[in-house]
Design an enzyme around this catalytic site. Structure first.
Site, short mmCIF file in Angstrom:
data_model
loop_
_atom_site.label_atom_id
_atom_site.label_comp_id
_atom_site.label_asym_id
_atom_site.label_seq_id
_atom_site.Cartn_x
_atom_site.Cartn_y
_atom_site.Cartn_z
N THR A 33 -4.22 -9.13 5.66
CA THR A 33 -3.18 -8.16 5.40
C THR A 33 -2.21 -8.67 4.35
O THR A 33 -1.97 -9.86 4.27
CB THR A 33 -2.40 -7.89 6.71
OG1 THR A 33 -3.28 -7.25 7.62
CG2 THR A 33 -1.20 -7.02 6.50
N THR A 34 -1.65 -7.77 3.58
CA THR A 34 -0.55 -8.10 2.68
C THR A 34 0.54 -7.08 2.92
O THR A 34 0.31 -5.87 2.80
CB THR A 34 -0.99 -8.06 1.21
OG1 THR A 34 -2.09 -8.93 1.03
CG2 THR A 34 0.15 -8.46 0.30
#
Length: 195
Positions: free
Chosen positions: A42-43
């Site tokens: 995830t970012t």
């Protein structure tokens, strides 16, 4: 180690960024395997601008190297004046943000006022600290209240950082490098990033 004998004293002293010849030699002799970028994780990122905040997140949820869901919602509603980005275990992020949202709604109904960002941070921090990192929720809480815009990082252990910008997750190095390149105090809404 014939390579090192051949170039011997031709190397400059000190650290050199000029490793093209060495890397080419290592690849040709199959001493290293060229790495490929890994596209997992995830970012999430956020920043404060002059009149508010901006939150952003990707939409993929992964399970190791497998993309489990291409349309995962990682920006969560907390209150009319604040939202939250979540990274980590998807179920933990959903549960924690729903719990914080419900607690904030009760506070708002009891006081007849919009909740402050510090209320959300305190609820999330206390809950995560109580479980000592066993809940895998890494949050970026952003909102605007009577004190102005706020951006807060809350880790799974319950530690809190009040920051002007922040990014976390597997792509955070790329995100934070872009933010740091263009971020200024009192950034206006009309700011455009030119490449």
């Amino acid at each position: 180690m014939k390579y090192f004998e051949d170039i011997g004293s031709s190397l400059p002293s000190g650290f050199s960024y000029d490793n093209f010849v060495r890397n080419q030699f290592l690849k040709e002799n199959k001493l290293i395997v060229e790495s490929t970028p890994v596209k997992t994780g995830t970012t999430i990122a956020g920043l404060i601008f002059k009149d508010g905040i901006v939150l952003g997140a990707d939409t993929r949820s992964t399970s190791g190297p497998i993309v489990a869901n291409k349309n995962c919602i990682k920006i969560h509603y907390l209150a009319p004046n604040m939202y939250c980005c979540g990274a980590g275990t998807a179920a933990d992020c959903d549960f924690v943000t729903d719990m914080v949202s419900h607690e904030l709604e009760l506070i708002r109904l009891n006081t007849n006022r919009e909740c402050r960002v510090v209320n959300a941070v305190t609820i999330a921090r206390n809950h995560l600290f109580y479980y000592g990192g066993y809940i895998g929720a890494y949050l970026i809480i952003g909102g605007v209240d009577c004190k102005g815009p706020h951006l807060v990082n809350v880790s799974a252990e319950g530690t809190v950082k009040w920051v002007p910008y922040y990014a976390t997750g597997s792509g955070s190095l790329s995100a934070i490098s872009m933010i740091e390149s263009y971020y200024k105090e009192d950034l206006a809404v009309s700011f455009e990033c030119e490449r």
